[in-house]
Structures are given as structure tokens and as C-alpha cells.
Motif scaffolding. Sequence first.
Motif, PDB file in Angstrom:
ATOM      1  N   ASP A   1       7.577   3.476  -0.755  1.00 28.19           N
ATOM      2  CA  ASP A   1       7.820   3.222  -2.169  1.00 28.19           C
ATOM      3  C   ASP A   1       7.711   1.711  -2.413  1.00 28.19           C
ATOM      4  OD1 ASP A   1       9.032   2.657  -4.662  1.00 28.19           O
ATOM      5  OD2 ASP A   1      10.274   4.451  -4.522  1.00 28.19           O
ATOM      6  N   ARG A   2       6.651   1.319  -3.131  1.00 26.95           N
ATOM      7  CA  ARG A   2       6.405  -0.116  -3.336  1.00 26.95           C
ATOM      8  C   ARG A   2       7.572  -0.826  -4.018  1.00 26.95           C
ATOM      9  NH1 ARG A   2       1.114  -1.042  -2.351  1.00 26.95           N
ATOM     10  NH2 ARG A   2      -0.272   0.725  -2.660  1.00 26.95           N
ATOM     11  N   LEU A   3       8.316  -0.090  -4.856  1.00 31.27           N
ATOM     12  CA  LEU A   3       9.442  -0.727  -5.551  1.00 31.27           C
ATOM     13  C   LEU A   3      10.604  -0.956  -4.575  1.00 31.27           C
ATOM     14  CD1 LEU A   3      10.673  -1.769  -8.204  1.00 31.27           C
ATOM     15  CD2 LEU A   3      11.482   0.572  -8.644  1.00 31.27           C
TER      16      LEU A   3
ATOM     17  N   GLU B   1       2.853  -5.678 -11.008  1.00 30.00           N
ATOM     18  CA  GLU B   1       3.008  -6.889 -10.185  1.00 30.00           C
ATOM     19  C   GLU B   1       2.134  -7.999 -10.744  1.00 30.00           C
ATOM     20  OE1 GLU B   1       3.276  -4.591  -5.886  1.00 30.00           O
ATOM     21  OE2 GLU B   1       1.994  -6.364  -6.067  1.00 30.00           O
ATOM     22  N   GLY B   2       2.634  -9.209 -10.694  1.00 30.49           N
ATOM     23  CA  GLY B   2       1.802 -10.355 -11.039  1.00 30.49           C
ATOM     24  C   GLY B   2       0.668 -10.471 -10.028  1.00 30.49           C
ATOM     25  N   LEU B   3      -0.532 -10.765 -10.515  1.00 31.18           N
ATOM     26  CA  LEU B   3      -1.672 -10.948  -9.607  1.00 31.18           C
ATOM     27  C   LEU B   3      -1.563 -12.341  -9.000  1.00 31.18           C
ATOM     28  CD1 LEU B   3      -4.411  -9.450  -8.815  1.00 31.18           C
ATOM     29  CD2 LEU B   3      -5.483 -11.091 -10.362  1.00 31.18           C
TER      30      LEU B   3
ATOM     31  N   PRO C   1      -2.657 -15.595  -7.139  1.00 31.15           N
ATOM     32  CA  PRO C   1      -3.902 -16.295  -6.775  1.00 31.15           C
ATOM     33  C   PRO C   1      -3.787 -16.843  -5.352  1.00 31.15           C
ATOM     34  CG  PRO C   1      -2.528 -17.681  -8.167  1.00 31.15           C
ATOM     35  CD  PRO C   1      -1.735 -16.445  -7.916  1.00 31.15           C
ATOM     36  N   PHE C   2      -3.808 -15.927  -4.399  1.00 32.68           N
ATOM     37  CA  PHE C   2      -3.535 -16.356  -3.014  1.00 32.68           C
ATOM     38  C   PHE C   2      -4.721 -17.092  -2.404  1.00 32.68           C
ATOM     39  CE2 PHE C   2      -4.582 -11.727  -2.853  1.00 32.68           C
ATOM     40  CZ  PHE C   2      -5.784 -11.787  -2.175  1.00 32.68           C
ATOM     41  N   ASP C   3      -4.411 -17.939  -1.408  1.00 31.38           N
ATOM     42  CA  ASP C   3      -5.471 -18.607  -0.650  1.00 31.38           C
ATOM     43  C   ASP C   3      -6.130 -17.617   0.299  1.00 31.38           C
ATOM     44  OD1 ASP C   3      -4.609 -20.927  -1.875  1.00 31.38           O
ATOM     45  OD2 ASP C   3      -3.185 -21.382  -0.261  1.00 31.38           O
ATOM     46  N   ARG C   4      -5.292 -16.794   0.925  1.00 29.28           N
ATOM     47  CA  ARG C   4      -5.817 -15.775   1.835  1.00 29.28           C
ATOM     48  C   ARG C   4      -4.718 -14.772   2.153  1.00 29.28           C
ATOM     49  NH1 ARG C   4      -6.270 -18.779   7.745  1.00 29.28           N
ATOM     50  NH2 ARG C   4      -4.356 -19.988   7.591  1.00 29.28           N
ATOM     51  N   GLU C   5      -5.154 -13.669   2.771  1.00 30.63           N
ATOM     52  CA  GLU C   5      -4.197 -12.637   3.180  1.00 30.63           C
ATOM     53  C   GLU C   5      -3.968 -12.752   4.683  1.00 30.63           C
ATOM     54  OE1 GLU C   5      -4.318  -8.774   1.083  1.00 30.63           O
ATOM     55  OE2 GLU C   5      -6.283  -9.440   0.409  1.00 30.63           O
ATOM     56  N   LEU C   6      -2.699 -12.616   5.055  1.00 29.96           N
ATOM     57  CA  LEU C   6      -2.305 -12.721   6.456  1.00 29.96           C
ATOM     58  C   LEU C   6      -1.483 -11.497   6.826  1.00 29.96           C
ATOM     59  CD1 LEU C   6      -0.957 -16.415   6.401  1.00 29.96           C
ATOM     60  CD2 LEU C   6      -3.184 -15.665   7.260  1.00 29.96           C
TER      61      LEU C   6
ATOM     62  N   LEU D   1       1.037 -10.204   4.098  1.00 26.43           N
ATOM     63  CA  LEU D   1       1.530 -11.363   3.355  1.00 26.43           C
ATOM     64  C   LEU D   1       0.392 -12.057   2.619  1.00 26.43           C
ATOM     65  CD1 LEU D   1       3.392 -12.674   6.517  1.00 26.43           C
ATOM     66  CD2 LEU D   1       4.582 -11.754   4.512  1.00 26.43           C
ATOM     67  N   PHE D   2       0.729 -12.703   1.503  1.00 27.19           N
ATOM     68  CA  PHE D   2      -0.223 -13.561   0.804  1.00 27.19           C
ATOM     69  C   PHE D   2       0.152 -15.000   1.103  1.00 27.19           C
ATOM     70  CE2 PHE D   2      -0.007 -10.061  -2.621  1.00 27.19           C
ATOM     71  CZ  PHE D   2      -1.077  -9.368  -2.070  1.00 27.19           C
ATOM     72  N   GLN D   3      -0.826 -15.813   1.493  1.00 28.04           N
ATOM     73  CA  GLN D   3      -0.564 -17.241   1.673  1.00 28.04           C
ATOM     74  C   GLN D   3      -0.963 -17.991   0.414  1.00 28.04           C
ATOM     75  OE1 GLN D   3      -2.526 -19.241   4.963  1.00 28.04           O
ATOM     76  NE2 GLN D   3      -1.582 -21.201   4.428  1.00 28.04           N
TER      77      GLN D   3
ATOM     78  N   PHE E   1       5.550 -11.724   0.395  1.00 29.22           N
ATOM     79  CA  PHE E   1       5.465 -10.411   1.023  1.00 29.22           C
ATOM     80  C   PHE E   1       4.696  -9.454   0.114  1.00 29.22           C
ATOM     81  CE2 PHE E   1       7.162  -6.107   0.988  1.00 29.22           C
ATOM     82  CZ  PHE E   1       6.911  -5.712   2.278  1.00 29.22           C
ATOM     83  N   ASN E   2       3.693  -8.759   0.657  1.00 28.30           N
ATOM     84  CA  ASN E   2       2.991  -7.724  -0.117  1.00 28.30           C
ATOM     85  C   ASN E   2       3.455  -6.337   0.286  1.00 28.30           C
ATOM     86  OD1 ASN E   2       1.141  -6.235  -1.675  1.00 28.30           O
ATOM     87  ND2 ASN E   2      -0.363  -6.258  -0.022  1.00 28.30           N
ATOM     88  N   GLU E   3       3.247  -5.975   1.551  1.00 23.39           N
ATOM     89  CA  GLU E   3       3.759  -4.666   1.984  1.00 23.39           C
ATOM     90  C   GLU E   3       3.969  -4.636   3.480  1.00 23.39           C
ATOM     91  OE1 GLU E   3       1.143  -1.554   0.763  1.00 23.39           O
ATOM     92  OE2 GLU E   3      -0.526  -2.264   1.952  1.00 23.39           O
TER      93      GLU E   3
END
Length: 363
Positions: free
Chosen positions: A97-99, A173-175, A177-182, A248-250, A257-259
Motif C-alpha cells: 500500500d503506497r500510502l 504525489e508531487g513529481l 525532479p530527481f537527478d537519478r534513481e538509486l 530512492l530518488f537522489q 524514499f519512493n518505495e
Amino acid sequence: MRIGILGGGQLGRMLALAGYPLGLSFRFLDPSPEACAGEVGELFPGSFDDEATLTRFAQGLDLITYEFENVPVAAARFLEGLLPLYPPPKALEVAQDRLLEKRFFRGLGVPTPPFHPVEGLPDLEEGLKRVGLPALLKTRRGGYDGKGQALVRAPEEAEAAFRALGGKGLILEGLVPFDRELSLLAVRGTTGEVAFYPLVENRHQGGILRLSLAPAPGASAALWKKAEGYARRALEALDYVGVLALELFQVGEELLFNEMAPRVHNSGHWTIEGAETSQFQNHLRALLGLPLGSTAPRGYSAMVNLIGLRPDFREVLKVPGAHLHWYGKAVRLGRKVGHITLRRDRPEELHEALLPLLKLAAS
Ligand code: AMP
């Protein structure tokens, strides 16, 4: 020891392949009689929703784990009454559950993108105010690989997205503007012993992971420590056992934290050849209370997913340092059917050698 695995996909298959050197054997429960783990262990076709099936599945097993996070929590709790089952069902509940998941991590003091629950139009309006635009509207449950989500760029797009996704059980969720996904893979044993793999950079296309680079190029020691701290809090709060993946989003030196995935993870496949101990073997060691193996990388690795195509194996394997993993699944559009790991001692050697492999994997 005979281990039961809920799910018989490629993750189950790779768990078994990592467990045989330890003398383990495996049985997989999967609704599909074609499940690809059936080629390397006993396949027990059946439903996760039927207690009689679960009881028969558990007979003669010593321990149960799972390889996909949509295992019904009720099935996991039922089986937990019969045998040790790890990771704990609570982790499944949170991950499904994403929430709950975002609230759980916020509660641990881990930053997340801004979010707002959406159960009706008034929530959507309130959410748009709080979260801002652009935003992503997602189903709380059941989404994966970018499915079950819609991008909202302007206020007038919001209602159509809301209706298309069913009008309730959503999260806005707010979008970022990440540099990259980790991602960070952590492992915790029944003894409480904890280990972390290096941070990994992940590149997606169409919501599906295409490429992982390990360790994540240029990631600072401080960023590693931050990610490890976040993972440690989750492991302890859940009294977790097994491998846990955090996505994670950097953003600069910040991590959002994303999921999470309470299982071995696609962004850890490189560890089979690229780390001292693979994520698959460490997951099993954790469950069995055995000492964890070193998570140190062996040089620099890239993992390329094979999605919906079968490349010429000869072309793949002629690239020095390339390792091919073919899952034995029928090739279908958008389906993960294998992966390639490329390992090198020096990072500058990795990128050039990767080019032909990326071409072979491009659909
Ligand atoms: P998810 O299924 O939630 O992991 O989303 C799939 C992909 O969508 C992620 O890997 C990101 O590339 C992107 N994504 C998801 N949530 C966000 C967000 N809040 N901001 C920016 N991109 C996102």
C-alpha cells in the motif's frame, strides 16, 4: 533443509540456484504450472487464497519465504502459524500500500515526495493544493513497473486521471525532479546481524528497470551512509529478516524514499557475479540464521535487463566479462526474460564494453 517459496518466477529460480551450494532444496507455490522456477525445483501449482492448498504446500518444509510482494498478507499470516516465515508479513502489508508505505517511512523520519491520500474529488482538490503540479496520481495498491499511475501536468487533467484510476484508493504525489534513481539493498539475519550492498544507480524506461550500475557512479560516502541509516531504521522497526530493497530518488545530496520491496530485487541481480556474496545467498543465510556473507563489490558492474526479446547468446557472451542469465520464460512484450551482468575491475572499462550489450538488449 527444504525451503518453500511463495511465487515461482525468476527471483525464486535465482534463490534456489544460490541455495543449492548450501545443501538446501526448494518448493515453489505459484498459480501458473509454467512458472520458470519449476525448472530448478519442485513446483506446487495452486492458489495463495486457499488454506487447504497452503497447508499441503507447507507439509515437509522447514521454512517459508516469498519472492513477490503481492502475496496476500492473509496467506503469509496463515503460513506463519505453521512454520517460520520471513520477511515478516508486516513488511508485505506496508509494501502493498503506497500510502501506508510512505506514512511508515515518514514516521521513521525518512524524507519522501509530498503526498496526499485521495478517496474522492474533495481529496483530489486538497491534494493538488498541497502537493502542487506536476504530480503523479497512483493507485495505492497493485501498481508495479509504472502501471496504475497517471501524470497530472495541469489542474484540468486531474479529474480524467482520477476517473481512469477508479476514483478511490489513490495517492497523489508531487513529481520529484530527481537527478537519478538509486536503490539500496539491505539484509538482516534472524540474529540481528545487518549488512548493506553498495548504492546502485537505476535507469528505467517505460516504468521498467533497464540498467543498473553498481556501485552508483560518483555517489559520496555521505550519501551511502544516509541510505544505510534509512534502511537500518526500517529493518529494525519491522524486526525484518531477509533482503529488503529501498528505491530512492537522489536530489543533490538528499535522498527521498519512493518505495520498498520486501524481497530480493532486480537492482541486486548484479551481485551474483559482482559481489562477494549474492543477494540471493544472503537472503537465504539471513533466514537460516547463518553468518551473512560479505556484500563487498568485486570491481564495477552493470546489469542490463532483457525485456521482451531474446538476444543472440553468442553475441552477448563474446563480450569479455559478460554473464548471461536466461530465465527460461516465454518471450512476451514487456516481460523480463533475462539479464546480463557485465563486470570489470575499472569503471572506465565498463562503459565502453556496455555499449554493444545495450544494443543487444534494445527492443
Ligand atoms: P513506482 O512504481 O512508484 O516506483 O514508479 C515507477 C517510476 O515512476 C519510478 O521508478 C520513477 O521513475 C517514477 N516516479 C514514481 N513516483 C515518482 C515521483 N513522486 N516523482 C518522480 N518520479 C516518480
